[in-house]
Design an enzyme around this catalytic site. Structure first.
Site, mmCIF file in Angstrom:
data_model
loop_
_atom_site.group_PDB
_atom_site.id
_atom_site.type_symbol
_atom_site.label_atom_id
_atom_site.label_comp_id
_atom_site.label_asym_id
_atom_site.label_seq_id
_atom_site.Cartn_x
_atom_site.Cartn_y
_atom_site.Cartn_z
ATOM 1 N N LYS A 24 43.999 -52.535 -53.113
ATOM 2 C CA LYS A 24 44.532 -53.761 -52.670
ATOM 3 C C LYS A 24 44.510 -54.735 -53.323
ATOM 4 O O LYS A 24 43.795 -56.052 -51.979
ATOM 5 C CB LYS A 24 45.103 -53.390 -50.923
ATOM 6 C CG LYS A 24 44.979 -52.154 -50.031
ATOM 7 C CD LYS A 24 44.432 -51.938 -49.237
ATOM 8 C CE LYS A 24 44.302 -49.647 -48.406
ATOM 9 N NZ LYS A 24 44.009 -50.797 -46.712
ATOM 10 N N ASP A 57 41.412 -44.802 -40.509
ATOM 11 C CA ASP A 57 42.810 -45.529 -39.599
ATOM 12 C C ASP A 57 43.881 -44.052 -38.846
ATOM 13 O O ASP A 57 44.165 -44.117 -37.599
ATOM 14 C CB ASP A 57 44.033 -46.624 -40.068
ATOM 15 C CG ASP A 57 44.236 -46.009 -41.387
ATOM 16 O OD1 ASP A 57 44.095 -44.885 -41.366
ATOM 17 O OD2 ASP A 57 45.673 -46.962 -41.792
#
Length: 499
Positions: free
Chosen positions: A195, A230
């Site tokens: 990312k 997550d």
């Protein structure tokens, strides 16, 4: 004069005849091109087909890979990572806990006040902070100092409600959404950055250790209780409100699943068996692949052009990052080979990822008689000024084929998990529910996708078993979920149990 008149008549007749031939030829060309559009559509439909038999094969392959991944490291395309979470929240948790959610160019800091079964989440406060671009490529200390300073500032704004008992440390759940080799509940080494981050000296380091050193440097006394992914956070958030939650699935930009496994069913686990007898497994299911997956020429080319060819194959056909891009590639073929948008290909159509999945969802949801939304999206995104109703109907059909395949394969994956843990068939005399906690923008906002996924799961389970399986939306696993895991693994748990 008579000869001139006759000559003119002959010329006119010839012109009319030529014009007619031209029109007929254009119509024939046009009908030939339209036939090619329909042919491309039909081939896509056949290649994306997910009859129930194929879905069962995919589910069985998923279960086989799960067994292989639990047996040994590297034994499967599924990593089947041990999360070290063996004590999911029950709803009894009291006190206040922090969460730090680092998953991209922004991070969030959050505090949550828990009031047990009656109060649940009494209060929560959070703040989002943007990471300056230079810190994404600088040194490890610089990045973690910046995060620790933001966390310390946030701690300084604690109000009256957030009262820390005498002699206690603040406790934090740290969601770190980058590839990590977890070594305990509260430690894990960074495998690689993604990312847009590129900080070499963090790779191979314990990311919790890096955060703790930075907190010490800014004088912040806080214990990092849990390092979480997550998806595991989504599972924790789901279980907090519903004790029947057995798995969590994220369907957003990317996709992943986590579930509760019996600890004795994990051959590669060499530690002591946890008291609970359970262990949460982070599957990393986006990397699943099987000869049973229905892949098209567009999928093979998309994979070839990607940054990680041969990896994340399931993710590339079911997640929000890629659905719109598959649509673009089909439309480009239609434009190139069948002049779908007229004699020239719209230049914008050649730009990868220009059609985002939210745009695809908006077109797919269009129920207006003239499919006005489809027309305006094609105009806005691809700068195609006009489209016929016939063309718009083709676009809707493409959306349906691509989204349905993704949704039905997601259902097959969930069915594979339920099979692995023996929750796919009803047990005699048992009424135990199995609840799947879902999160992610694709599931939440793409209605046709989520409805198709749920109906496909029911089809796989059959009427009787589907009565005991429920799909729920569990929001903010990366924030609240991390704080809940800090609470359920608190160093002070025994004090409160005995006190």
């Amino acid at each position: 004069m008579g000869k001139v008149a006759v000559g003119a008549t002959v010329v006119c007749a010839a012109a009319v005849c030529a014009a007619s031939v031209y029109i007929v030829r254009r119509r024939m060309q046009s009908s030939g091109k339209w036939a090619r559009v329909i042919e491309i559509l039909k081939v896509l439909e056949e290649d994306c087909a997910t009859p129930i038999g194929k879905l069962r094969q995919v589910a069985d392959a998923m279960t086989v890979e799960m067994h292989a991944g639990l047996a040994s490291e590297g034994g499967s395309k599924l990593k089947m990572l041990i999360s070290y979470v063996d004590n999911l929240p029950s709803g009894e948790e009291h006190g206040f806990f922090y969460a730090l959610d680092l998953g991209g160019t922004n991070f969030r800091v959050m505090r949550v006040l828990l009031g047990g079964k009656e109060g649940r989440v009494v209060k929560q406060e959070s703040e989002e902070v943007s990471i300056p671009p230079h810190l994404m490529i600088s040194g490890s200390d610089e990045l973690f100092n910046f995060i620790a300073e933001a966390l310390a500032k946030f701690v300084a704004t604690e109000g009256e409600d957030f009262h820390l008992p005498e002699g206690r440390q603040r406790e934090l759940g740290f969601t770190f959404s980058f590839p990590v080799k977890q070594t305990s509940l509260s430690s894990g080494t960074l495998i690689k950055w993604t990312k847009g981050f590129s900080i070499e000296d963090t790779v191979g380091q314990d990311v919790v250790g890096e955060l703790v050193k930075a907190m010490e440097r800014v004088g912040l006394d806080m214990n990092v209780t849990a390092l979480v992914n997550d998806t595991v956070g989504t599972l924790a958030g789901g279980r907090y409100y519903n004790p029947d939650v057995v798995a969590a699935v994220i369907l957003g930009t990317g996709t992943n699943a986590a579930y509760v496994e019996r600890a004795h069913a994990i051959p590669k686990w060499h530690g002591l068996l946890p008291k609970s007898g359970e262990m949460v497994i982070n599957m990393e299911w986006g990397n699943f692949r099987s000869s049973h997956l229905p892949l098209t020429e567009y999928d093979h080319l998309l994979d070839f052009d990607s940054l990680n060819p041969g990896e994340q194959i399931l993710e590339k056909i079911i997640s929000g990052m890629y659905l719109g891009e598959i649509l673009r590639r089909v439309l480009l073929k239609m434009a190139d080979e069948a002049a779908f948008f007229g004699d020239s290909v719209p230049p914008k159509l050649r730009i990868p990822f220009i059609i985002r999945t939210p745009n695809m969802s908006a077109m797919h949801s269009d129920t207006s008689p003239d499919l006005k939304v489809v027309g305006s999206k094609l105009k806005d995104i691809l700068e195609v000024p006009t489209t016929s109703l016939k063309m718009r109907k083709v676009v809707i059909r493409l959306c349906d084929i691509i989204a349905s395949r993704g949704a039905r394969l997601s259902a097959a994956g969930i069915y594979g998990i339920l099979k692995k843990i023996g929750r796919d068939t009803p047990k005699d005399g048992e009424t135990q529910k199995s609840v799947i906690a879902m999160d992610g923008g694709l599931f939440e906002h793409y209605t046709q996708f989520s409805e198709c996924m749920e109906s496909s799961l029911k089809e796989l389970l059959g009427d009787e078993a589907s009565e005991s399986v429920e799909v729920i939306h569990s929001n903010d696993g990366s924030g609240v979920g991390a704080a809940l895991l800090a609470a359920s693994h608190s160093q002070y748990l025994e004090d409160s149990e005995t006190g």
